[in-house]
Every structure is written in C-alpha cells, then in structure tokens.
Design a protein around this motif. Structure first.
Motif, PDB file in Angstrom:
ATOM      1  N   VAL A  35     -29.608  11.051 -60.862  1.00 14.59           N
ATOM      2  CA  VAL A  35     -29.149  10.189 -59.763  1.00 14.59           C
ATOM      3  C   VAL A  35     -30.294  10.014 -58.776  1.00 14.59           C
ATOM      4  O   VAL A  35     -30.910  11.007 -58.363  1.00 14.59           O
ATOM      5  N   LYS A  64     -24.328   1.135 -67.307  1.00 15.33           N
ATOM      6  CA  LYS A  64     -24.593  -0.259 -66.931  1.00 15.33           C
ATOM      7  C   LYS A  64     -25.616  -0.921 -67.844  1.00 15.33           C
ATOM      8  O   LYS A  64     -25.672  -2.150 -67.947  1.00 15.33           O
ATOM      9  N   ILE A 101     -23.743   6.983 -63.640  1.00 19.76           N
ATOM     10  CA  ILE A 101     -25.173   6.699 -63.442  1.00 19.76           C
ATOM     11  C   ILE A 101     -25.997   7.473 -64.461  1.00 19.76           C
ATOM     12  O   ILE A 101     -26.896   6.921 -65.119  1.00 19.76           O
ATOM     13  N   THR A 146     -19.060  -3.010 -60.151  1.00 14.32           N
ATOM     14  CA  THR A 146     -19.112  -1.553 -60.235  1.00 14.32           C
ATOM     15  C   THR A 146     -17.743  -0.941 -60.529  1.00 14.32           C
ATOM     16  O   THR A 146     -17.671   0.229 -60.929  1.00 14.32           O
ATOM     17  N   PHE A 163     -20.981   5.154 -57.559  1.00 16.74           N
ATOM     18  CA  PHE A 163     -21.852   4.544 -58.558  1.00 16.74           C
ATOM     19  C   PHE A 163     -22.774   3.507 -57.930  1.00 16.74           C
ATOM     20  O   PHE A 163     -23.959   3.419 -58.269  1.00 16.74           O
ATOM     21  N   ALA A 203     -17.227   0.940 -63.770  1.00 19.42           N
ATOM     22  CA  ALA A 203     -17.985   2.153 -64.080  1.00 19.42           C
ATOM     23  C   ALA A 203     -17.121   3.226 -64.730  1.00 19.42           C
ATOM     24  O   ALA A 203     -17.529   3.849 -65.725  1.00 19.42           O
TER      25      ALA A 203
END
Length: 505
Positions: free
Chosen positions: A217, A298, A293, A312, A72, A315
C-alpha cells in the motif's frame, strides 16, 4: 471464475431470506393493522433481537461496499468510520433510553412526534419529519446500488433481478412491517460476520500476511498527511467527520425506529455495550480495501469492465472473486445483497411512520393517529421511488444527496437530542436555527460542487478543515440560543410541553 455456481447459491440464499420475510408476518399478526405493531414491532424486541436489528440497519450493504472502497481509493481517511462507530455508543447509552421512556409514556413512534409533544409546535415537527424522509430516500437508493454491484459482478445483465428483489421487499414490508427485517437481520448479520471472518483469514494468507499487504500500500495512504504550517489539515477533517457522523447516525429515522422498537431502556443500554462488536467487524472490513490494493485487482483484465462501470465500489466484489472459492463468493454476495434488503425495509417503514403520524395525521382531516394503512402504502411508494431513482438517474446523484442528507439530518440535534435533556430552547428559535443550518450546509456543499463534505474554515489565522455538518450545527445552535430570549419575550407561554420530568426517568 465460472459464475454459475455462485449465482445459483446467491439466488437460493436471497430467495430463502425473502421467504423468511413473508413468514415473519405470522408473528404478532393479530395486531398487524395497528401502526405501533407494524411500525415498531410492538416495542417488544429483546436484547439479542435488538442487537441484530440495530446492527443490521446501521451497518448496511452500502457500508460493506463503500468503506473498503474509500480505503481502496483514498486510504487512511476511510478509517474515520472506526472512531465514528465507537463514539455513537456513548450517545446511544445517554440519550436514547430517555427518549424511549418518554416515547412509551405518550405513544410516540417517531422522533418528530416527540418534538411536537415537547414543544407544542407542529411546524417544527414537520421540519424534522421532512428532513428525515428526504435524508432517507437517497440512503435507500444506495442500498440498491450495493445490491446492483454484486449482481453486476456475477455477470447478470439488466435490472430485472434488482427490480424483482425490491418488489418482493415491498411486499413483505407491507405485510409484516418491522418484524420482517428484524427476523431477516439475524440471518443477514450471521452471513456478514461469516464472510468477514473468512476474508480476513483466507485473503491475508494468500497474500503473504498483513505485513506483505501493508508493504504494497502506498505510504501516503497508510497515514494522514502531516498538516502544513498554519493548518490543522486532515487531522481536524478526520476528527470532525467522525464526531459529526456519530451525532447524526441515530437521528436517521431507520436507526431511531430500531432503537424505539426495543423492549425497554435496559435493552438499549445493553446494546450500547454490545454493539461495538460491529465496529470491530467494520475495522476488519475496511482492511479489505488495502487487501484489494495489494492484490492489484484494478489491473486485472477480467475486472476492467466492473471498475469502469462502478468505480472503486467494485473493489470488494473483485477482491472476493479473485481470492475465494466460487461457492463462497455466492455466500458473500448474498450477504451483501441481504445487507441491502434489511436496512432498505427499515428505512421504508421509518419514513412511512413519519408520513402517517406527522404529515398525513397532522395536516389532513383524518386525525392525528395516521393509520397503519397509510403507512403501509407510503412504504411501498418509498421503495418504488428509490428503485426509480437508481434506475433513472446517475449514481452520482444518489451519492451527492446522501452526502447532503447527513448534513441536513444533523440539524435536528437541538430538536431531539438536546430536547431530551432540556426544554430551555424556544421551539420557534429551534426552527429558525434548523433553517439556518440547512441553508448554510447546502450552500457550502454547493461551493464544493456536492463532491466533498469538508470545508476549509479560516479561524484566527489558521486554516481548519472541518466536516460541513458539524460546523453548520454550531451555527444552528448559536442561532437557536440567541433567538430563544427574543421569541420567549414576544410570546410568553405560547408553547406547551405535554411531557413532564417523570416521563424521562
């Protein structure tokens, strides 16, 4: 998401598993006060139970959290875990059946005991033992961090649930020894496999498939960057990180304990063939980082506090909460929490075995046997110490020490792995090589501010980024090899080897 239902499911599953740990004390209880029974399960775990146990202590809650978090945050470099967990199994197949045979023949229950018997040098054995204990402590602390992350994700305030869980962990570890995590590992691994299989089917279906996930990504995170001219760049960093990690994994006291508890060399060899199934699971698990992602967790307001506190590492919990039904989130979080309890228990037992046999038993007047009572008490101290570590110190300390732990532990390769095949090195030379490797690894890590494990070495005009542990192991081996003739000349015949060639085959 309403967290009441997943919280109830979480605590019910964790409570059931903790109860199972206490029930495990009934198996083979008539010998529970013998350290070989308590600390190695009597060396009688068959192929299937060993598969769950070794997989359970190698693939931890921190792995469940950290590998997707690395994907991530940093992208493709996180996939080093795939070749790393493939390379370890040929090492397991070649080295550890031989170690099991000689350990069984002489009643060794720890790696340092083998070293002492092989070289007749209790100081080298002490160095190996202390290295193992020191490397294990932050590893246990990081299991608590994995459990703390999912407890925090459920919105449960304070540290009380974590403290209670690990006090109970200490209780069944003391009572049942290695049998408790062996039994629990079956439940833990089944829950984790269930969680991963559901996640890799349900989440891509919601996000439009793997093609849609990879499209979201950033390109620089999907592949390693092309090295600049005159440098091997991320390629050598990736390869050395995978190889160095593989060399160190089964030298950790907890993984070695899992291997030595097997019923025999054939069990170990079968597991070297079967355990790559966990590597397949790890590959799917790593992809959760890219899914997070693609999901944009986030940027979701409901997870802002979690990322602010855990970084992170949040995640995976955020992804699961954003995509899966609330009741299954409880199952998944319980799998992660139980994934902390199993390896933490084995780590405490392994450290306690070393303390009882290689420190207390060798350097006190209580004799070399080092009773099970000493080991049991020390296992409680180890668990309480790790708990205090997590509650009192910043998370970065545990991460930094775990980073150092791997660099230090690999320095025991000459004393254990190489010595399983040959006795040509002198024990004192191996000890000096160990010290050189430890010192160089610590120095380079300090120059990196304990924040990274890669160092750019300059070789014949090329820049070669390399895993510090692997580079310093080469220094260690060079020192031991150069000094062996000198030490042999100074004190010929001073060292004794209580093992013989027949012990290894």
């Amino acid at each position: 998401m309403n967290t009441l239902l997943p919280t109830v499911i979480f605590f019910v599953l964790v409570a059931l598993v903790l109860g199972l740990g206490f029930a495990a004390a009934r198996f083979g209880g008539e010998k529970a006060n013998h350290i070989e029974e308590w600390g190695l399960g009597g060396r009688r775990f068959g192929t299937l139970l060993s598969w769950f146990l070794i997989g359970g202590d190698a693939y931890t809650a921190y792995t469940f959290i950290a590998i997707p978090a690395l994907m991530f945050g940093a992208g493709a470099i996180g996939f080093f875990a795939m070749p790393y967990t493939i390379v370890i199994y040929p090492i397991l197949y070649m080295v550890f059946p031989r170690l099991w045979r000689v350990a069984k023949a002489h009643g060794y229950i720890t790696g340092p005991e083998f070293v002492r018997g092989r070289y007749g040098n209790k100081w080298l054995a002490l160095a190996v033992g202390v290295t193992g204990i020191v490397a294990t402590m932050p590893y246990i602390a990081l299991q608590l961090v994995g459990m703390q992350t999912v407890i925090g994700a459920l919105g449960i305030p304070g540290h009380l649930p974590l403290v209670l869980a690990f006090l109970v962990l200490g209780g069944f570890t003391y009572t049942a020894g290695l049998k408790a995590p062996a039994v629990i590992s079956v439940v833990k691994d089944l829950l984790i496999y269930l969680t991963v299989l559901v996640a890799i089917i349900a989440i891509p279906a919601e996000l439009g498939g793997f093609g849609a996930i990879f499209a979201k990504v950033p390109a620089k995170m999907v592949l390693l960057a092309q090295p600049p001219a005159g440098s091997t760049g991320g390629f050598s960093a990736y390869g050395s990180l995978a190889l160095g990690s593989a060399l160190a994994l089964f030298l950790y006291p907890h993984t070695m304990t899992g291997v030595l508890s097997s019923a025999g060399p054939k069990v170990i060899k079968r597991n070297a063939v079967l355990l790559p199934a966990y590597s397949l699971m790890l590959g799917f698990l790593a992809l959760l980082g890219f899914m997070a992602i693609a999901m944009g967790v986030k940027t979701m307001p409901q997870f802002a506090a979690g990322f602010a506190h855990y970084g992170t590492s949040f995640a995976v919990p955020a992804l699961l909460m954003a995509t899966l039904p609330s009741w299954f989130v409880g199952v998944a979080f319980a799998a992660i929490a139980i994934g902390a309890l199993v390896p933490a228990s084995i780590m405490a037992i392994a450290a306690a075995n070393i303390f009882a046999r290689d420190i207390w038993g060798q350097f006190t007047q209580h004799g070399p046997d080092g009773g099970a009572k000493v080991a049991k008490l020390f296992s409680i101290l180890v668990i309480l110490g790790a708990l205090a570590f997590v509650l009192a110190l910043p998370l970065t300390f545990a991460v930094q020490l775990q980073l150092l732990g791997g660099m230090w532990l690999i320095q025991t390769v000459p004393a254990i792995m190489i010595s399983v095949f040959t006795r040509r090195l002198n024990g004192w030379a191996v000890l000096v090589g160990w010290a050189a490797g430890i010192g160089a690894a610590t120095w380079l890590a300090a120059l990196n501010h304990f924040a990274a494990a890669i160092w750019p070495f300059h070789v014949f005009g090329y820049t070669v980024p390399c895993y510090i542990a692997l580079a310093t192991l080469l220094l260690n081996l060079l020192v031991a090899w150069v000094l062996t003739p000198l030490f042999n000349a100074l004190a010929p015949g001073a060292e004794g080897d209580e093992t013989c060639a027949a012990d290894y085959v």
